[in-house]
Scaffold this active site. Structure first.
Site, PDB file in Angstrom:
ATOM      1  N   TRP A  80      17.818  -0.937   2.392  1.00  0.00           N
ATOM      2  CA  TRP A  80      17.245  -0.892   3.650  1.00  0.00           C
ATOM      3  C   TRP A  80      15.951  -1.627   4.073  1.00  0.00           C
ATOM      4  O   TRP A  80      15.826  -2.419   4.885  1.00  0.00           O
ATOM      5  CB  TRP A  80      16.803   0.592   3.863  1.00  0.00           C
ATOM      6  CG  TRP A  80      16.474   0.813   5.224  1.00  0.00           C
ATOM      7  CD1 TRP A  80      17.246   1.375   6.363  1.00  0.00           C
ATOM      8  CD2 TRP A  80      15.055   1.354   5.733  1.00  0.00           C
ATOM      9  NE1 TRP A  80      16.352   1.615   7.451  1.00  0.00           N
ATOM     10  CE2 TRP A  80      15.113   1.698   6.976  1.00  0.00           C
ATOM     11  CE3 TRP A  80      13.792   1.044   5.057  1.00  0.00           C
ATOM     12  CZ2 TRP A  80      13.981   2.021   7.647  1.00  0.00           C
ATOM     13  CZ3 TRP A  80      12.683   1.520   5.606  1.00  0.00           C
ATOM     14  CH2 TRP A  80      12.734   1.776   6.861  1.00  0.00           C
ATOM     15  N   LYS A  81      14.895  -1.904   3.077  1.00  0.00           N
ATOM     16  CA  LYS A  81      13.926  -2.418   3.131  1.00  0.00           C
ATOM     17  C   LYS A  81      14.039  -3.973   3.072  1.00  0.00           C
ATOM     18  O   LYS A  81      13.610  -4.559   4.107  1.00  0.00           O
ATOM     19  CB  LYS A  81      12.881  -2.071   1.912  1.00  0.00           C
ATOM     20  CG  LYS A  81      11.894  -2.838   1.517  1.00  0.00           C
ATOM     21  CD  LYS A  81      11.362  -3.028   0.207  1.00  0.00           C
ATOM     22  CE  LYS A  81      10.047  -4.023  -0.111  1.00  0.00           C
ATOM     23  NZ  LYS A  81       8.886  -3.640   0.572  1.00  0.00           N
ATOM     24  N   SER A 110     -12.583  -4.817  -5.351  1.00  0.00           N
ATOM     25  CA  SER A 110     -11.533  -5.981  -5.650  1.00  0.00           C
ATOM     26  C   SER A 110     -12.193  -7.242  -4.887  1.00  0.00           C
ATOM     27  O   SER A 110     -12.345  -7.366  -3.718  1.00  0.00           O
ATOM     28  CB  SER A 110     -10.248  -5.564  -5.320  1.00  0.00           C
ATOM     29  OG  SER A 110     -10.202  -5.171  -3.958  1.00  0.00           O
ATOM     30  N   ARG A 153       7.644  -0.688   3.939  1.00  0.00           N
ATOM     31  CA  ARG A 153       6.952  -0.448   2.738  1.00  0.00           C
ATOM     32  C   ARG A 153       7.074   0.892   1.838  1.00  0.00           C
ATOM     33  O   ARG A 153       7.047   1.930   2.574  1.00  0.00           O
ATOM     34  CB  ARG A 153       5.351  -0.393   2.781  1.00  0.00           C
ATOM     35  CG  ARG A 153       4.722  -0.319   1.604  1.00  0.00           C
ATOM     36  CD  ARG A 153       2.938  -0.925   2.241  1.00  0.00           C
ATOM     37  NE  ARG A 153       2.200  -0.298   0.879  1.00  0.00           N
ATOM     38  CZ  ARG A 153       1.998  -0.918  -0.198  1.00  0.00           C
ATOM     39  NH1 ARG A 153       2.344  -2.251  -0.122  1.00  0.00           N
ATOM     40  NH2 ARG A 153       1.350  -0.443  -1.259  1.00  0.00           N
ATOM     41  N   CYS A 154       7.691   0.445   0.586  1.00  0.00           N
ATOM     42  CA  CYS A 154       7.929   1.625  -0.372  1.00  0.00           C
ATOM     43  C   CYS A 154       6.799   1.543  -1.506  1.00  0.00           C
ATOM     44  O   CYS A 154       6.540   0.617  -1.901  1.00  0.00           O
ATOM     45  CB  CYS A 154       9.447   1.423  -0.897  1.00  0.00           C
ATOM     46  SG  CYS A 154      10.597   1.258   0.456  1.00  0.00           S
ATOM     47  N   CYS A 172     -12.212   5.653   1.638  1.00  0.00           N
ATOM     48  CA  CYS A 172     -11.649   4.943   2.727  1.00  0.00           C
ATOM     49  C   CYS A 172     -11.421   5.646   4.221  1.00  0.00           C
ATOM     50  O   CYS A 172     -10.709   4.984   4.960  1.00  0.00           O
ATOM     51  CB  CYS A 172     -10.435   4.419   2.260  1.00  0.00           C
ATOM     52  SG  CYS A 172     -10.428   3.327   1.059  1.00  0.00           S
ATOM     53  N   HIS A 201      -9.830  -5.183   7.085  1.00  0.00           N
ATOM     54  CA  HIS A 201      -8.368  -4.973   7.405  1.00  0.00           C
ATOM     55  C   HIS A 201      -8.058  -6.188   8.448  1.00  0.00           C
ATOM     56  O   HIS A 201      -6.846  -6.713   8.443  1.00  0.00           O
ATOM     57  CB  HIS A 201      -7.782  -3.665   8.130  1.00  0.00           C
ATOM     58  CG  HIS A 201      -8.118  -2.381   7.286  1.00  0.00           C
ATOM     59  ND1 HIS A 201      -9.444  -1.837   7.290  1.00  0.00           N
ATOM     60  CD2 HIS A 201      -7.518  -1.937   6.163  1.00  0.00           C
ATOM     61  CE1 HIS A 201      -9.354  -0.996   6.295  1.00  0.00           C
ATOM     62  NE2 HIS A 201      -8.283  -0.981   5.819  1.00  0.00           N
TER      63      HIS A 201
END
Ligand code: GLN
Ligand code: ZN
Length: 758
Positions: A17-18, A436, A518-519, A646, A697
């Site tokens: 599906w993704k 990061s 997104r998985c 966050c 973001h």
């Protein structure tokens, strides 16, 4: 007695599906082929349920992105920025709402209750509701004609839908109910005309703390809807917790009530026994865990069923999962790489369907009819229970000793602050980053080569060291005051530690949908968690060896690791959290012993585990705070503990966050539009704090002035002496140029602020 399902994972066994969605978005798959591919997946999903022998199969739970978006779209709730005058909204508009396009930013996305699934938040401003294609009729027809399945259409209930939407004032709620009710009515009437018997209406909002007066709206909605389509039976489905106001909810004018008997803390069962259950209604008994990945204790579940049977007659019970199976991976039988004791104890969606069928059989014919299966399943559960992974004596001993362990730092914050100031002598408004730095394709490629065995361990390590070196030089040139090593060796911040601690396992295909295509593949926390060997010391020490400037050690906190994993179900979550905390404590000690003087323990997911019911928050905050402190309290006064979070909804947790007793906290701020800063006017926070001064973001490089005004805003309520300057979050998703340019502006803005506030 019947078996029923509430929803099946969309993504397919192999995430087909993704892949289809992403191929379509990138133009690699034509629209027609895309529809065909999705239809094939949809039918396969239905077929599995049919073949497993489920009596009541949901239809319409499948989606092209998200089921809340589907509902909004079906009712024509397409915000103006996505509409064009010359055409009806179609697939392009649907995906623009979900993902944005060149002209318009996407709709907001947020967590679906207390799960890790994210839905698209409907916007009710500037929209004209009108029923578009009735997707439930289409889904019902398709299942019937293609597979002979008389499906049960699923729809998000009106009350839940409105409570999850934004863009209207609370006083307009009634008005919105009135505007959407006729459309819900029309959907039901069309289903009725189609010959549909039952519709599943999801109202999980009824499992949250709901003011009693709001029940009035719910009653009005269902009163109206049952009259609109008298031939249709409604199953009012709740999940994820016990229902508040049980007597009122079960007497709503619907034909069935679905209750969660797994995540209800025993309260639903107790309510049924205490208040009874209406004799004219069907009970959807959520007996199989729709969110956990473990085989059910069939014996225990049958006992619950028996208790329910004392109140509800067998012909009025449907055996169901506690919620949609959307939240678990598809099939556990494929996990051949796992240790057999672990694999045998797992039940993903397909295995849960089998359990539903078994329980139903036992409900019809008596427990004796499934004796062998009960035996086999408890055998698997016991084998795991007795396996070495769950009988680590040392771990159990330490947990038992915890009761008399205080989990407090040696000295109070004031004392620590003075010692830490002396140790580093940092300038006013010290600058740092969250951990990061950009994970470039080079870095990801290197990791892949190493994982595939194309690169030796030494070669990969040397590559990582090279990255660290480059970025220590970059940070030096930028003139930051506290450095990080950059986290180049990590992919996912929970997985990285899970791979290095005892007690975790990783599946090959245990994917679940997080949002859109997104998985995520959460680690499985199945055994006792134990520290094995230092996990971050080598990289941190190497980074520190290159500079005199302090380098922060960087760990993921116990609650974040817990909340981002599938967790064993034989122990309370707090105890599991303490195990993780004690293992991390050893890492913290190892870093300190290696000369690292600042250690950051990230808890971005602290809030994600908050219970749905407000009254349970204090308990949750108690044990999570304790777990964090267990991992961080062993250090000397001179060692500075940092933490990072966050999210911006800080106001309702400020005391708990202070109770973490971290010397410095950094929090995402820019997306809260000043609300966060405002909350410091009402509370006094005295420890070190960095409110993110720019949004990571977005690829946009913030100007010096913008950053300066963020600093000014924060310093209106916070003391410059406690304030740190940092971006909102880690920089791993940004590219190198943006990152350097943004940080350069951040340092410039700080220099100006120092002159102003000195
Ligand atoms: N230290 C982590 C990073 O910088 C924190 C990530 C997060 O908060 N999600 O990437
Ligand atoms: Zn973050």
């Amino acid at each position: 007695m019947k078996s029923g399902n509430l929803g099946y994972p969309r993504i397919g066994r192999d995430r087909e599906w993704k892949k289809a969605l992403e191929a379509y978005w990138s133009g690699r798959l034509e629209e027609e082929a895309f529809h065909a591919e999705l239809k094939a997946i949809r039918l396969r999903n239905l077929k599995v349920q049919q073949e497993k022998g489920i009596d009541i199969i949901p239809v319409g739970d499948f989606t092209y992105y998200d089921h809340v978006l589907d509902t909004a779209f079906m009712f024509g709730l397409v915000p103006a920025r996505f509409r064009s005058t010359d055409r009806e909204p179609g697939l392009a508009e649907y995906y623009a709402m979900a993902r944005g396009n060149r002209e318009a930013t996407a709709c907001e996305m947020t967590k679906w209750f207390n799960t890790n699934y994210h839905y698209i938040v409907p916007e009710l401003a500037d929209v004209k509701p009108v029923l578009g294609r009735n997707r439930l009729v289409e889904a019902y027809r398709e299942a019937k004609s293609e597979l002979g399945i008389e499906g049960r259409p699923v729809i998000v209930g009106l009350y839940t839908f409105l409570k999850l939407s934004k863009g209207y004032k609370p006083s307009e709620l009634e008005n919105w109910i009135d505007r959407l009710l006729p459309l819900y009515g029309q959907v039901l009437r069309e289903l009725e005309a189609e010959g549909v018997q039952w519709v599943q209406v999801d109202e999980p909002i009824l499992s949250m703390s709901l003011p009693a007066e709001e029940l009035f709206h719910v009653a009005r909605i269902y009163d109206k809807l049952t009259k609109e389509a008298p031939g249709i039976k409604l199953l009012l489905q709740t999940y994820f917790e016990s229902v508040d106001h049980y007597p009122e909810v079960v007497s709503l004018p619907v034909h069935g009530i679905g209750l969660d008997f797994v995540h209800d803390g025993g309260r639903n069962l107790q309510a049924v026994r205490e208040h009874g259950f209406p004799s004219d209604k069907v009970l959807g008994a959520g007996l199989i865990d729709g969110r956990g990945i473990w085989k059910a204790d069939l014996k225990g579940r049958l006992e619950t069923l028996k208790m329910l049977g004392e109140t509800v007659s067998a012909d009025r019970i449907v055996i169901q999962p506690s919620s949609s199976l959307l939240h678990v991976p598809v099939n556990a039988a494929m996990e051949n790489g796992l240790e057999p004791t672990l694999r045998e104890a797992l039940a993903f969606a397909d295995e849960k369907l089998e359990e539903l069928v078994l329980l139903t059989k036992a409900g019809r014919l008596g427990a004796d009819s499934i004796v062998t299966e009960i035996e086999a399943s408890s055998c698997s559960r016991n084998a795991l229970q007795q396996s070495p992974s769950r009988t680590r004596k040392q771990v159990h001993k330490r947990i038992a000793e915890l009761a008399n362990q205080p989990a407090t730092r040696r000295s109070s914050f004031d004392v620590r602050r003075d010692k830490q100031r002396k140790r580093w002598n940092l300038p006013l408004l010290p600058t740092t980053t969250i951990g990061s730095f950009p994970q470039t394709t080079d870095i990801r490629g290197a990791r892949l080569k190493w994982r595939r065995g194309e690169w030796s361990g030494e070669r990969y390590e040397a590559f990582i060291q090279e990255q660290i070196k480059v970025w220590i030089e970059t940070q030096t040139k930028l003139g930051l005051d506290v450095f990080v090593h950059g986290e180049f060796e990590r992919t996912d911040m929970a997985e990285f530690f899970g791979e290095k601690l005892a007690g975790f396992a990783f599946t090959a295909s245990g994917w679940v949908q997080s949002y859109g295509s997104r998985c995520v593949k959460p680690p499985i926390l199945y055994g006792d968690v134990e520290f094995v060997a230092p996990m971050t010391v080598a990289e941190t020490v190497y980074a520190q060896s290159l500079t005199e400037v302090p380098v922060k050690g960087m760990l993921t906190g116990p609650i974040t690791i817990l909340n981002w994993s599938f967790v064993r179900d034989d122990k309370p979550r707090d105890e599991v959290a303490y195990q993780i905390a004690l293992a991390l404590r050893e890492e913290v000690e190892a870093l300190e012993a290696a000369g690292i003087g600042m250690i950051q323990v990230d808890e971005p997911a602290l809030r994600e585990g908050l219970p749905l019911k407000r009254e349970q928050w204090p308990h949750y905050m108690d044990w999570t705070v304790r777990a964090f402190r267990l991992s961080t309290s062993a250090v000397k006064d001179e060692t500075q503990i940092h933490t990072h979070m966050c999210y911006c909804e800080f106001h309702d947790m400020i005391d708990s966050i202070s109770a973490l007793d971290a010397d410095v906290i950094s929090i995402e701020t820019s997306r809260s539009h000043g609300e966060l800063i405002g909350s410091f006017e009402r509370h006094t926070y005295v420890k070190g704090i960095g409110l993110g001064v720019y949004d990571i973001h977005s690829p946009r490089v913030p100007t010096v002035e913008e950053i300066g005004s963020m600093i000014d805003r924060a310093l209106r309520v916070l003391d410059p002496a406690q304030f740190w300057i940092n971006p909102d979050c880690g920089l791993k998703t940004r590219n190198v140029e943006e990152t350097i340019a943004s940080l350069r502006n951040m340092v410039k803005a700080t220099e100006l602020a120092r002159e102003k506030y000195a």
